[in-house]
Design a protein around this motif. Structure first.
Motif, PDB file in Angstrom:
ATOM      1  N   ASP A 136     -15.605  -5.184 -10.941  1.00  0.00           N
ATOM      2  CA  ASP A 136     -16.960  -4.652 -10.776  1.00  0.00           C
ATOM      3  C   ASP A 136     -17.725  -5.419  -9.708  1.00  0.00           C
ATOM      4  O   ASP A 136     -17.691  -6.658  -9.676  1.00  0.00           O
ATOM      5  N   VAL A 137     -18.421  -4.689  -8.859  1.00  0.00           N
ATOM      6  CA  VAL A 137     -19.363  -5.299  -7.928  1.00  0.00           C
ATOM      7  C   VAL A 137     -20.715  -5.261  -8.622  1.00  0.00           C
ATOM      8  O   VAL A 137     -21.140  -4.208  -9.111  1.00  0.00           O
ATOM      9  N   ARG A 138     -21.355  -6.400  -8.678  1.00  0.00           N
ATOM     10  CA  ARG A 138     -22.650  -6.521  -9.340  1.00  0.00           C
ATOM     11  C   ARG A 138     -23.664  -7.098  -8.356  1.00  0.00           C
ATOM     12  O   ARG A 138     -23.304  -7.565  -7.290  1.00  0.00           O
ATOM     13  N   SER A 139     -24.905  -7.111  -8.772  1.00  0.00           N
ATOM     14  CA  SER A 139     -25.976  -7.582  -7.912  1.00  0.00           C
ATOM     15  C   SER A 139     -26.664  -8.793  -8.536  1.00  0.00           C
ATOM     16  O   SER A 139     -26.900  -8.832  -9.741  1.00  0.00           O
ATOM     17  N   THR A 140     -26.987  -9.772  -7.696  1.00  0.00           N
ATOM     18  CA  THR A 140     -27.740 -10.942  -8.158  1.00  0.00           C
ATOM     19  C   THR A 140     -29.228 -10.592  -8.202  1.00  0.00           C
ATOM     20  O   THR A 140     -29.650  -9.536  -7.721  1.00  0.00           O
ATOM     21  N   LYS A 141     -30.035 -11.505  -8.741  1.00  0.00           N
ATOM     22  CA  LYS A 141     -31.484 -11.296  -8.755  1.00  0.00           C
ATOM     23  C   LYS A 141     -32.040 -11.207  -7.336  1.00  0.00           C
ATOM     24  O   LYS A 141     -33.028 -10.548  -7.088  1.00  0.00           O
ATOM     25  N   ALA A 142     -31.361 -11.872  -6.404  1.00  0.00           N
ATOM     26  CA  ALA A 142     -31.794 -11.846  -5.000  1.00  0.00           C
ATOM     27  C   ALA A 142     -31.251 -10.619  -4.262  1.00  0.00           C
ATOM     28  O   ALA A 142     -31.387 -10.520  -3.053  1.00  0.00           O
ATOM     29  N   ASP A 143     -30.608  -9.714  -4.995  1.00  0.00           N
ATOM     30  CA  ASP A 143     -30.050  -8.470  -4.469  1.00  0.00           C
ATOM     31  C   ASP A 143     -28.865  -8.709  -3.531  1.00  0.00           C
ATOM     32  O   ASP A 143     -28.655  -7.971  -2.576  1.00  0.00           O
ATOM     33  N   ASP A 144     -28.094  -9.763  -3.796  1.00  0.00           N
ATOM     34  CA  ASP A 144     -26.833  -9.980  -3.095  1.00  0.00           C
ATOM     35  C   ASP A 144     -25.725  -9.540  -4.042  1.00  0.00           C
ATOM     36  O   ASP A 144     -25.958  -9.332  -5.230  1.00  0.00           O
ATOM     37  N   TYR A 145     -24.516  -9.370  -3.545  1.00  0.00           N
ATOM     38  CA  TYR A 145     -23.423  -8.879  -4.377  1.00  0.00           C
ATOM     39  C   TYR A 145     -22.442  -9.979  -4.735  1.00  0.00           C
ATOM     40  O   TYR A 145     -22.248 -10.932  -3.981  1.00  0.00           O
ATOM     41  N   TYR A 146     -21.805  -9.821  -5.897  1.00  0.00           N
ATOM     42  CA  TYR A 146     -20.707 -10.661  -6.346  1.00  0.00           C
ATOM     43  C   TYR A 146     -19.756  -9.777  -7.137  1.00  0.00           C
ATOM     44  O   TYR A 146     -20.057  -8.619  -7.423  1.00  0.00           O
ATOM     45  N   ILE A 147     -18.586 -10.303  -7.446  1.00  0.00           N
ATOM     46  CA  ILE A 147     -17.560  -9.523  -8.158  1.00  0.00           C
ATOM     47  C   ILE A 147     -17.306 -10.156  -9.520  1.00  0.00           C
ATOM     48  O   ILE A 147     -17.254 -11.384  -9.642  1.00  0.00           O
ATOM     49  N   THR A 148     -17.132  -9.297 -10.528  1.00  0.00           N
ATOM     50  CA  THR A 148     -16.622  -9.782 -11.810  1.00  0.00           C
ATOM     51  C   THR A 148     -15.262  -9.134 -12.038  1.00  0.00           C
ATOM     52  O   THR A 148     -15.060  -7.963 -11.716  1.00  0.00           O
ATOM     53  N   ILE A 149     -14.338  -9.928 -12.543  1.00  0.00           N
ATOM     54  CA  ILE A 149     -13.018  -9.433 -12.937  1.00  0.00           C
ATOM     55  C   ILE A 149     -12.898  -9.704 -14.425  1.00  0.00           C
ATOM     56  O   ILE A 149     -12.975 -10.855 -14.855  1.00  0.00           O
ATOM     57  N   THR A 150     -12.736  -8.648 -15.204  1.00  0.00           N
ATOM     58  CA  THR A 150     -12.668  -8.781 -16.658  1.00  0.00           C
ATOM     59  C   THR A 150     -11.300  -8.320 -17.134  1.00  0.00           C
ATOM     60  O   THR A 150     -10.858  -7.219 -16.802  1.00  0.00           O
ATOM     61  N   GLU A 151     -10.641  -9.180 -17.912  1.00  0.00           N
ATOM     62  CA  GLU A 151      -9.396  -8.797 -18.565  1.00  0.00           C
ATOM     63  C   GLU A 151      -9.746  -8.468 -20.010  1.00  0.00           C
ATOM     64  O   GLU A 151     -10.353  -9.277 -20.704  1.00  0.00           O
ATOM     65  N   SER A 152      -9.368  -7.281 -20.450  1.00  0.00           N
ATOM     66  CA  SER A 152      -9.582  -6.866 -21.828  1.00  0.00           C
ATOM     67  C   SER A 152      -8.209  -6.601 -22.431  1.00  0.00           C
ATOM     68  O   SER A 152      -7.433  -5.806 -21.910  1.00  0.00           O
ATOM     69  N   LYS A 153      -7.913  -7.301 -23.518  1.00  0.00           N
ATOM     70  CA  LYS A 153      -6.599  -7.180 -24.152  1.00  0.00           C
ATOM     71  C   LYS A 153      -6.774  -6.665 -25.576  1.00  0.00           C
ATOM     72  O   LYS A 153      -7.566  -7.191 -26.348  1.00  0.00           O
ATOM     73  N   LYS A 154      -6.016  -5.618 -25.908  1.00  0.00           N
ATOM     74  CA  LYS A 154      -6.119  -4.981 -27.221  1.00  0.00           C
ATOM     75  C   LYS A 154      -5.179  -5.662 -28.212  1.00  0.00           C
ATOM     76  O   LYS A 154      -3.999  -5.861 -27.925  1.00  0.00           O
ATOM     77  N   PHE A 155      -5.720  -5.991 -29.373  1.00  0.00           N
ATOM     78  CA  PHE A 155      -4.934  -6.570 -30.467  1.00  0.00           C
ATOM     79  C   PHE A 155      -5.036  -5.647 -31.675  1.00  0.00           C
ATOM     80  O   PHE A 155      -6.124  -5.251 -32.068  1.00  0.00           O
ATOM     81  N   THR A 156      -3.883  -5.284 -32.238  1.00  0.00           N
ATOM     82  CA  THR A 156      -3.845  -4.398 -33.393  1.00  0.00           C
ATOM     83  C   THR A 156      -3.559  -5.215 -34.649  1.00  0.00           C
ATOM     84  O   THR A 156      -2.645  -6.041 -34.667  1.00  0.00           O
ATOM     85  N   GLU A 157      -4.334  -4.962 -35.675  1.00  0.00           N
ATOM     86  CA  GLU A 157      -4.174  -5.659 -36.959  1.00  0.00           C
ATOM     87  C   GLU A 157      -3.126  -4.933 -37.804  1.00  0.00           C
ATOM     88  O   GLU A 157      -2.762  -3.797 -37.513  1.00  0.00           O
ATOM     89  N   ASP A 158      -2.653  -5.590 -38.850  1.00  0.00           N
ATOM     90  CA  ASP A 158      -1.665  -4.996 -39.756  1.00  0.00           C
ATOM     91  C   ASP A 158      -2.157  -3.709 -40.399  1.00  0.00           C
ATOM     92  O   ASP A 158      -1.369  -2.805 -40.690  1.00  0.00           O
TER      93      ASP A 158
END
Length: 119
Positions: free
Chosen positions: A27-49
């Motif tokens: 994701d490209v996001r915006s700072t309070k100063a209206d500059d851009y940065y990137i977030t990389i999120t890993e989401s891993k699914k875990f299934t219960e018994d």
């Protein structure tokens, strides 16, 4: 700033990579100063018994001043892995339904050189 405006500001540009139990969000996001940065999120699914599931998430924040060095190191690390281990995913061999695909170069003849006079 209203909530809608804040959400719109955060959703500047996004890409998703689904990879088995893992999903990567870029994701490209915006700072309070209206500059851009990137977030990389890993989401891993875990299934219960009991069949229920939950997700564990890990996030990296990457700012513009680090893009060049990050890219160089990522390229170097990925090239190292490919150079030393190739592109085959070894963990696939351990799956129950794994079947190795052979190319014509991989096949080895199982017959021996026999002369008809020997029969």
């Amino acid at each position: 700033m209203r909530d809608n405006e804040m959400l719109e500001k955060e959703e500047i540009f996004s890409k998703v990579l689904r990879a088995g139990r893992r999903t990567y969000f870029f994701d490209v996001r915006s700072t309070k100063a209206d500059d851009y940065y990137i977030t990389i999120t890993e989401s891993k699914k875990f299934t219960e018994d009991d069949g229920s599931f939950h997700f564990k998430k890990h996030k990296i924040y990457l700012y513009k001043e680090d893009f060049g060095a990050f890219r160089e190191i990522l390229d170097e690390m990925t090239q190292f892995v490919v150079d030393h281990k190739g592109e085959e995913v070894i963990s696939e061999r351990h799956q129950k339904d794994f079947k190795k695909e052979y190319s014509s170069e991989d096949e080895v003849s199982s017959f021996t050189d026999v002369d008809f006079d020997d029969i």
